[in-house]
Design a protein around this motif. Structure first.
Motif: not given
Length: 178
Positions: A65-87
């Motif tokens: 796992a590398a940073p892009p792996t996590v960021y791609r997963a986070l982008d997908f999950l946020a786009d689907q509305g499954l997670i929220h980013r607390i700015e």
């Protein structure tokens, strides 16, 4: 890329992950093993979790796992509305509403978060009146709200009953509600 090993999540989290998988399938998207693992790691965390903390935890199961792996997963999950980013915290929490509602998440959910400045506990509110008031005010200004996240900082009930210096000791164990 190496496949992930199954992660032994709590049964309650596995139920939410199965719901997320079905939610994605209904939307003709796919909750891959990596996305599922990242979502599970977020859901099992007692406080909002940052991308690099997730990367460290992910590497326990997926060595490459590398940073892009996590960021791609986070982008997908946020786009689907499954997670929220607390700015405010540059961290992520699972969307309790999306994973626990019975209507497929098609309600125009507006997220509101209470964030404890002492222990980091974060609670997602589900108060439709707040979202409606925001949408009404925006409509009067000729603006159509597509998404909103309100972050409210303060002191949680548990920390309010403790001396101020004790709050920092709670940071590692504070529960996240919602």
């Amino acid at each position: 890329m190496t496949e992930t090993a199954p992660h032994p999540f709590d049964p309650a989290i596995e139920i939410l992950l199965d719901r997320a998988e079905q939610f994605c399938a209904d939307r003709r998207t796919r909750l891959t093993d990596i996305r599922r693992l990242v979502l599970g790691l977020i859901l099992q965390s007692s406080t909002p979790v940052g991308a690099y903390d997730l990367l460290d935890r992910l590497r326990d199961q997926h060595r490459g796992a590398a940073p892009p792996t996590v960021y791609r997963a986070l982008d997908f999950l946020a786009d689907q509305g499954l997670i929220h980013r607390i700015e405010r915290l540059a961290a992520f929490v699972g969307c309790g509403h999306m994973l626990e509602c019975d209507h497929g998440g098609h309600c125009g959910h507006r997220a509101q978060f209470l964030i404890c400045k002492r222990c980091g506990a974060t609670q997602e509110l589900e108060d439709r009146r707040i979202g409606e008031a925001l949408s009404d005010a925006a409509a009067r200004a000729g603006f159509a709200v597509e998404q909103s996240t309100i972050e409210i900082e303060g002191i949680c009930a548990a920390c309010r009953t403790m001396p101020e210096d004790a709050g920092s000791k709670l940071r590692a164990v504070a529960p996240r509600v919602g």
